[in-house]
Scaffold this motif. Structure first.
Motif, PDB file in Angstrom:
ATOM      1  N   TYR A  55       0.835  -1.205   0.000  1.00  0.00           N
ATOM      2  CA  TYR A  55       0.000   0.000   0.000  1.00  0.00           C
ATOM      3  C   TYR A  55       0.872   1.258   0.000  1.00  0.00           C
ATOM      4  CZ  TYR A  55      -3.588   3.375   1.360  1.00  0.00           C
ATOM      5  OH  TYR A  55      -4.428   4.467   1.397  1.00  0.00           O
ATOM      6  N   ASP A  56       1.923   1.238   0.819  1.00  0.00           N
ATOM      7  CA  ASP A  56       2.814   2.390   0.887  1.00  0.00           C
ATOM      8  C   ASP A  56       3.521   2.623  -0.448  1.00  0.00           C
ATOM      9  OD1 ASP A  56       2.153   2.936   3.487  1.00  0.00           O
ATOM     10  OD2 ASP A  56       3.908   1.980   4.361  1.00  0.00           O
ATOM     11  N   LEU A  57       3.891   1.543  -1.124  1.00  0.00           N
ATOM     12  CA  LEU A  57       4.560   1.694  -2.416  1.00  0.00           C
ATOM     13  C   LEU A  57       3.663   2.406  -3.413  1.00  0.00           C
ATOM     14  CD1 LEU A  57       6.293  -1.771  -3.022  1.00  0.00           C
ATOM     15  CD2 LEU A  57       7.188   0.252  -1.867  1.00  0.00           C
ATOM     16  N   LYS A  58       2.359   2.125  -3.332  1.00  0.00           N
ATOM     17  CA  LYS A  58       1.427   2.685  -4.297  1.00  0.00           C
ATOM     18  C   LYS A  58       0.989   4.101  -3.953  1.00  0.00           C
ATOM     19  CE  LYS A  58      -0.783  -1.561  -5.993  1.00  0.00           C
ATOM     20  NZ  LYS A  58      -2.061  -2.260  -6.197  1.00  0.00           N
ATOM     21  N   TYR A  59       0.773   4.366  -2.672  1.00  0.00           N
ATOM     22  CA  TYR A  59       0.062   5.584  -2.306  1.00  0.00           C
ATOM     23  C   TYR A  59       0.820   6.543  -1.391  1.00  0.00           C
ATOM     24  CZ  TYR A  59      -3.703   2.665  -4.108  1.00  0.00           C
ATOM     25  OH  TYR A  59      -4.466   1.847  -4.897  1.00  0.00           O
ATOM     26  N   ASN A  60       1.972   6.132  -0.870  1.00  0.00           N
ATOM     27  CA  ASN A  60       2.669   6.977   0.098  1.00  0.00           C
ATOM     28  C   ASN A  60       4.038   7.451  -0.391  1.00  0.00           C
ATOM     29  OD1 ASN A  60       0.538   6.910   1.861  1.00  0.00           O
ATOM     30  ND2 ASN A  60       1.361   5.243   3.113  1.00  0.00           N
ATOM     31  N   ASP A  61       4.185   7.620  -1.698  1.00  0.00           N
ATOM     32  CA  ASP A  61       5.385   8.230  -2.277  1.00  0.00           C
ATOM     33  C   ASP A  61       6.652   7.537  -1.782  1.00  0.00           C
ATOM     34  OD1 ASP A  61       6.897   9.948  -3.805  1.00  0.00           O
ATOM     35  OD2 ASP A  61       6.926  11.540  -2.290  1.00  0.00           O
ATOM     36  N   SER A  62       6.795   6.243  -2.137  1.00  0.00           N
ATOM     37  CA  SER A  62       7.924   5.457  -1.640  1.00  0.00           C
ATOM     38  C   SER A  62       8.706   4.782  -2.765  1.00  0.00           C
ATOM     39  CB  SER A  62       7.417   4.381  -0.658  1.00  0.00           C
ATOM     40  OG  SER A  62       6.695   4.943   0.399  1.00  0.00           O
ATOM     41  N   PRO A  63       9.148   5.534  -3.783  1.00  0.00           N
ATOM     42  CA  PRO A  63       9.892   4.887  -4.871  1.00  0.00           C
ATOM     43  C   PRO A  63      11.208   4.258  -4.420  1.00  0.00           C
ATOM     44  CG  PRO A  63      10.019   7.285  -5.057  1.00  0.00           C
ATOM     45  CD  PRO A  63       8.997   6.987  -4.002  1.00  0.00           C
ATOM     46  N   ASP A  64      11.866   4.864  -3.436  1.00  0.00           N
ATOM     47  CA  ASP A  64      13.134   4.310  -2.958  1.00  0.00           C
ATOM     48  C   ASP A  64      12.925   2.949  -2.304  1.00  0.00           C
ATOM     49  OD1 ASP A  64      14.386   6.569  -3.853  1.00  0.00           O
ATOM     50  OD2 ASP A  64      14.568   7.510  -1.885  1.00  0.00           O
ATOM     51  N   THR A  65      11.802   2.807  -1.577  1.00  0.00           N
ATOM     52  CA  THR A  65      11.492   1.524  -0.958  1.00  0.00           C
ATOM     53  C   THR A  65      11.215   0.468  -2.013  1.00  0.00           C
ATOM     54  OG1 THR A  65      10.579   2.583   1.017  1.00  0.00           O
ATOM     55  CG2 THR A  65       9.917   0.308   0.605  1.00  0.00           C
ATOM     56  N   ALA A  66      10.473   0.851  -3.061  1.00  0.00           N
ATOM     57  CA  ALA A  66      10.181  -0.086  -4.146  1.00  0.00           C
ATOM     58  C   ALA A  66      11.467  -0.574  -4.804  1.00  0.00           C
ATOM     59  CB  ALA A  66       9.267   0.580  -5.167  1.00  0.00           C
ATOM     60  N   GLU A  67      12.383   0.351  -5.028  1.00  0.00           N
ATOM     61  CA  GLU A  67      13.653  -0.019  -5.655  1.00  0.00           C
ATOM     62  C   GLU A  67      14.476  -0.930  -4.747  1.00  0.00           C
ATOM     63  OE1 GLU A  67      17.583   2.295  -7.382  1.00  0.00           O
ATOM     64  OE2 GLU A  67      15.608   3.242  -7.597  1.00  0.00           O
ATOM     65  N   ALA A  68      14.494  -0.633  -3.452  1.00  0.00           N
ATOM     66  CA  ALA A  68      15.247  -1.464  -2.510  1.00  0.00           C
ATOM     67  C   ALA A  68      14.666  -2.870  -2.425  1.00  0.00           C
ATOM     68  CB  ALA A  68      15.249  -0.810  -1.132  1.00  0.00           C
ATOM     69  N   LEU A  69      13.341  -2.972  -2.453  1.00  0.00           N
ATOM     70  CA  LEU A  69      12.710  -4.296  -2.411  1.00  0.00           C
ATOM     71  C   LEU A  69      12.947  -5.058  -3.711  1.00  0.00           C
ATOM     72  CD1 LEU A  69       9.379  -3.369  -0.615  1.00  0.00           C
ATOM     73  CD2 LEU A  69      11.237  -4.769   0.308  1.00  0.00           C
ATOM     74  N   GLY A  70      12.991  -4.331  -4.832  1.00  0.00           N
ATOM     75  CA  GLY A  70      13.333  -4.982  -6.093  1.00  0.00           C
ATOM     76  C   GLY A  70      14.731  -5.571  -6.048  1.00  0.00           C
ATOM     77  N   ALA A  71      15.667  -4.832  -5.459  1.00  0.00           N
ATOM     78  CA  ALA A  71      17.034  -5.330  -5.326  1.00  0.00           C
ATOM     79  C   ALA A  71      17.080  -6.551  -4.402  1.00  0.00           C
ATOM     80  CB  ALA A  71      17.941  -4.223  -4.788  1.00  0.00           C
ATOM     81  N   MET A  72      16.290  -6.529  -3.328  1.00  0.00           N
ATOM     82  CA  MET A  72      16.221  -7.670  -2.422  1.00  0.00           C
ATOM     83  C   MET A  72      15.678  -8.900  -3.147  1.00  0.00           C
ATOM     84  SD  MET A  72      13.953  -8.137   1.072  1.00  0.00           S
ATOM     85  CE  MET A  72      14.572  -6.611   1.769  1.00  0.00           C
ATOM     86  N   LEU A  73      14.612  -8.690  -3.912  1.00  0.00           N
ATOM     87  CA  LEU A  73      14.010  -9.766  -4.690  1.00  0.00           C
ATOM     88  C   LEU A  73      15.022 -10.370  -5.662  1.00  0.00           C
ATOM     89  CD1 LEU A  73      11.411 -11.276  -5.652  1.00  0.00           C
ATOM     90  CD2 LEU A  73      10.926  -9.303  -7.095  1.00  0.00           C
ATOM     91  N   ALA A  74      15.754  -9.506  -6.364  1.00  0.00           N
ATOM     92  CA  ALA A  74      16.734  -9.981  -7.343  1.00  0.00           C
ATOM     93  C   ALA A  74      17.882 -10.731  -6.681  1.00  0.00           C
ATOM     94  CB  ALA A  74      17.274  -8.801  -8.148  1.00  0.00           C
ATOM     95  N   THR A  75      18.321 -10.262  -5.537  1.00  0.00           N
ATOM     96  CA  THR A  75      19.417 -10.917  -4.838  1.00  0.00           C
ATOM     97  C   THR A  75      19.034 -12.328  -4.424  1.00  0.00           C
ATOM     98  OG1 THR A  75      20.266  -8.799  -4.030  1.00  0.00           O
ATOM     99  CG2 THR A  75      20.957 -10.771  -2.849  1.00  0.00           C
ATOM    100  N   GLU A  76      17.818 -12.483  -3.899  1.00  0.00           N
ATOM    101  CA  GLU A  76      17.384 -13.800  -3.431  1.00  0.00           C
ATOM    102  C   GLU A  76      17.130 -14.754  -4.593  1.00  0.00           C
ATOM    103  OE1 GLU A  76      14.372 -13.735  -0.407  1.00  0.00           O
ATOM    104  OE2 GLU A  76      15.356 -12.105   0.695  1.00  0.00           O
ATOM    105  N   TYR A  77      16.544 -14.264  -5.670  1.00  0.00           N
ATOM    106  CA  TYR A  77      16.261 -15.130  -6.813  1.00  0.00           C
ATOM    107  C   TYR A  77      17.491 -15.332  -7.698  1.00  0.00           C
ATOM    108  CZ  TYR A  77      11.349 -15.906  -5.938  1.00  0.00           C
ATOM    109  OH  TYR A  77      10.164 -16.339  -5.380  1.00  0.00           O
ATOM    110  N   GLY A  78      18.405 -14.382  -7.694  1.00  0.00           N
ATOM    111  CA  GLY A  78      19.617 -14.543  -8.483  1.00  0.00           C
ATOM    112  C   GLY A  78      20.476 -15.688  -7.996  1.00  0.00           C
ATOM    113  N   ALA A  79      20.435 -15.965  -6.718  1.00  0.00           N
ATOM    114  CA  ALA A  79      21.212 -17.070  -6.165  1.00  0.00           C
ATOM    115  C   ALA A  79      20.766 -18.407  -6.740  1.00  0.00           C
ATOM    116  CB  ALA A  79      21.080 -17.076  -4.637  1.00  0.00           C
ATOM    117  N   ALA A  80      19.530 -18.467  -7.265  1.00  0.00           N
ATOM    118  CA  ALA A  80      18.994 -19.701  -7.849  1.00  0.00           C
ATOM    119  C   ALA A  80      19.037 -19.665  -9.375  1.00  0.00           C
ATOM    120  CB  ALA A  80      17.552 -19.910  -7.375  1.00  0.00           C
TER     121      ALA A  80
END
Length: 246
Positions: free
Chosen positions: A98-123
């Motif tokens: 919800y915060d990503l969509k409505y509370n002006d949190s582009p930096d959080t979205a980018e950080a979570l994308g990096a987290m997602l990539a790090t975890e899936y990149g290992a596989a």
């Protein structure tokens, strides 16, 4: 173009960089996107407690055969699917989205994308993927929010993997009503024909990673993929932050 995860390397400047990061944290306080507690210099988007409690899907262990991938079988030419966590209304993870969509949190979205990539990149999830395409928003939605959260998630993935993001090859043609309270078939009708491939030559003969914030029935992702298919000879993998398991 490389599809491997970019590894960090040690540098003699690390102590200076660490000091700079600590000074930045002191002057610009950052908070956990879930619980609101202050983040330490080594934490990004989530504090260590919320990170540990995040209801991870574990789909990085079986990206070609999991409940999320099953949604797309027979609908689009799908290779691999994954999500960082299970999404459930009223949970801390749902507040995060919800915060990503409505509370002006582009930096959080980018950080979570990096987290997602790090975890899936290992596989080796990203092997063979040519380009990242975030699911587009209409201009009206972007005007409301100031950004497309899926683009920011895709940028975080790109920073880790080195795979380019193409946010302009596909467009969303109009402002449709929210999917949140719609049933499965209503969701399909709601997103039918809302996407248009603007630059098919940039997508033809490619393995495309589609990125969105949450997958529920897969209707939006399928509608976007089916439009991209018109470019010819494409296959898809899909990553989202959240997945609503039926």
């Amino acid at each position: 173009m490389t599809s491997s995860v970019v590894a960090s390397t040690a540098s003699p400047l690390c102590p200076m960089i660490d000091l700079s990061a600590r000074l930045h944290d002191l002057l610009c306080t950052r908070h956990c996107a879930m619980c609101g507690e202050r983040l330490s210099s080594g934490e990004h988007a989530l504090c260590s407690v919320c990170n540990a409690c995040l209801p991870r899907t574990g789909y990085d262990a079986s990206p070609s055969d999991n409940d999320m991938a099953h949604m797309f079988w027979g609908r689009i030419p799908i290779e691999r699917c994954g999500a960082l966590f299970f999404y459930k209304g009223g949970s801390g993870a749902s507040q995060l989205v919800y915060d990503l969509k409505y509370n002006d949190s582009p930096d959080t979205a980018e950080a979570l994308g990096a987290m997602l990539a790090t975890e899936y990149g290992a596989a080796s999830f990203f092997d063979g993927i040519d380009v990242i395409v975030p699911v587009p928003l209409s201009r009206d939605r972007i005007r409301e929010r100031g950004y497309n959260q899926s683009v920011e998630i895709a940028r975080g993935i790109s920073h880790v993997t080195g795979i380019a993001v193409d946010a302009g090859a596909v467009g969303r043609m109009h402002f449709e009503s929210s999917q949140t309270h719609k049933q499965r078939w209503d969701r399909n009708d709601n997103v039918a024909h809302v996407f248009r491939t603007i630059h098919p030559e940039r997508l033809s003969h490619r393995h495309i990673l589609l990125v969105d914030d949450v997958a529920t029935t897969g209707a939006t992702l399928c509608a976007c993929a089916q439009e991209i298919e018109k470019a010819g000879d494409v296959t898809f993998s899909i990553l989202t932050l959240g997945f609503v398991k039926a």
